[in-house]
Design a protein around this motif. Sequence first.
Motif, PDB file in Angstrom:
ATOM      1  N   ASP A  94       0.957  -1.175   0.023  1.00  0.00           N
ATOM      2  CA  ASP A  94       0.075  -0.064   0.081  1.00  0.00           C
ATOM      3  C   ASP A  94       0.814   1.343  -0.115  1.00  0.00           C
ATOM      4  N   PHE A  95       0.670   2.026  -1.057  1.00  0.00           N
ATOM      5  CA  PHE A  95       1.196   3.490  -1.012  1.00  0.00           C
ATOM      6  C   PHE A  95       0.139   4.569  -0.962  1.00  0.00           C
ATOM      7  N   GLY A  96       0.059   4.990   0.318  1.00  0.00           N
ATOM      8  CA  GLY A  96      -1.060   5.766   0.690  1.00  0.00           C
ATOM      9  C   GLY A  96      -2.367   5.140   0.566  1.00  0.00           C
ATOM     10  N   HIS A  97      -3.225   5.584  -0.501  1.00  0.00           N
ATOM     11  CA  HIS A  97      -4.536   4.713  -0.325  1.00  0.00           C
ATOM     12  C   HIS A  97      -4.611   3.960  -1.788  1.00  0.00           C
ATOM     13  N   ASP A  98      -3.440   3.759  -2.492  1.00  0.00           N
ATOM     14  CA  ASP A  98      -3.274   3.210  -3.691  1.00  0.00           C
ATOM     15  C   ASP A  98      -2.726   1.580  -3.229  1.00  0.00           C
ATOM     16  N   ASN A 113       6.722  -1.131 -10.083  1.00  0.00           N
ATOM     17  CA  ASN A 113       7.249  -0.106 -10.797  1.00  0.00           C
ATOM     18  C   ASN A 113       6.194   1.285 -10.798  1.00  0.00           C
ATOM     19  N   GLU A 114       6.988   2.465 -11.198  1.00  0.00           N
ATOM     20  CA  GLU A 114       6.183   3.709 -11.447  1.00  0.00           C
ATOM     21  C   GLU A 114       5.640   4.331 -10.124  1.00  0.00           C
ATOM     22  N   ILE A 115       6.444   4.045  -9.197  1.00  0.00           N
ATOM     23  CA  ILE A 115       5.841   4.659  -7.758  1.00  0.00           C
ATOM     24  C   ILE A 115       6.204   6.153  -7.596  1.00  0.00           C
ATOM     25  N   PRO A 116       5.168   6.967  -7.418  1.00  0.00           N
ATOM     26  CA  PRO A 116       5.332   8.498  -7.357  1.00  0.00           C
ATOM     27  C   PRO A 116       6.503   8.906  -6.214  1.00  0.00           C
ATOM     28  N   GLU A 122       8.458   7.820   3.034  1.00  0.00           N
ATOM     29  CA  GLU A 122       6.980   7.624   3.916  1.00  0.00           C
ATOM     30  C   GLU A 122       6.886   6.055   4.271  1.00  0.00           C
ATOM     31  N   LYS A 123       6.249   5.931   5.242  1.00  0.00           N
ATOM     32  CA  LYS A 123       6.077   4.396   5.816  1.00  0.00           C
ATOM     33  C   LYS A 123       5.031   3.823   4.635  1.00  0.00           C
ATOM     34  N   ILE A 124       5.487   2.589   4.466  1.00  0.00           N
ATOM     35  CA  ILE A 124       4.490   1.688   3.344  1.00  0.00           C
ATOM     36  C   ILE A 124       4.153   0.538   4.288  1.00  0.00           C
ATOM     37  N   ASN A 125       2.965  -0.056   3.951  1.00  0.00           N
ATOM     38  CA  ASN A 125       2.313  -1.185   4.476  1.00  0.00           C
ATOM     39  C   ASN A 125       2.514  -2.371   3.613  1.00  0.00           C
TER      40      ASN A 125
END
Length: 247
Positions: A94-98, A113-116, A122-125
Amino acid sequence: MSILSFWLEIILFLIDVSLLVIGFRTKNLTLRKMLTKRQHFIILLTFIIAVFAFVTISSILKITRNDNTLQCTIYVTSITENDESVFKGEIIIDFGHDRDIKEIGSDKSVIFNEIPNKFKGEKINIKTNISGYDLVNPEEEFIFTGDPIYLKIRKEIKLGNIKGYVIDEFSNDYLVNVKIMVESDTIIYTDSSGRYNAMLPETMYPINDRDYYILRISKDGYITERKRYFPLSGKQEIRLRKETSKH
């Protein structure tokens, strides 16, 4: 001039040229007579160049956008000694709400790929859905830096738990001190209630809950039995028949 400003200039230029071409295709004979063949050719050539410039600038903008993205490579490793299993499952991130989900490759890695770029730092889940495996530390937090992440997993603990009870086939009495050999390796005995419950070493765990253990159950005065025990199947009832029993 910035790329964006240049791109806007190209759009405006395209509009102007398009209007000329549209007017050129109308029945406005006066406009046609005002233009020589050379001027006609110049307008057409200019329009072609403008279209080519538009496509080129769009490609540059796309490349620039991709340059502002990152990738996240996750390597999955098992802490189980000599575990050469092929991991079948997926990584959920999870990147934010994505949310993105990818299958684990044959090299035990996953590439997102193509992670803003805004998610850097930032913390990621990260979660897993791997058959027969759990995360070693499900509560571990990860900071996204663009560097590879090494995810440690272990065989699901429940795969190593076998439990049940042994009873006499005819009297239904619980049998005490029944010898149960698991995979010709580990020996356990039923307790005073005829029950058995053991946690096997991790090196004995099957790959998943569709595999099974072979149990050899024996007791003096009873016929020895061989049974399959499927992990996660709960308590298993085993019935033994006395050697002197008649059928």
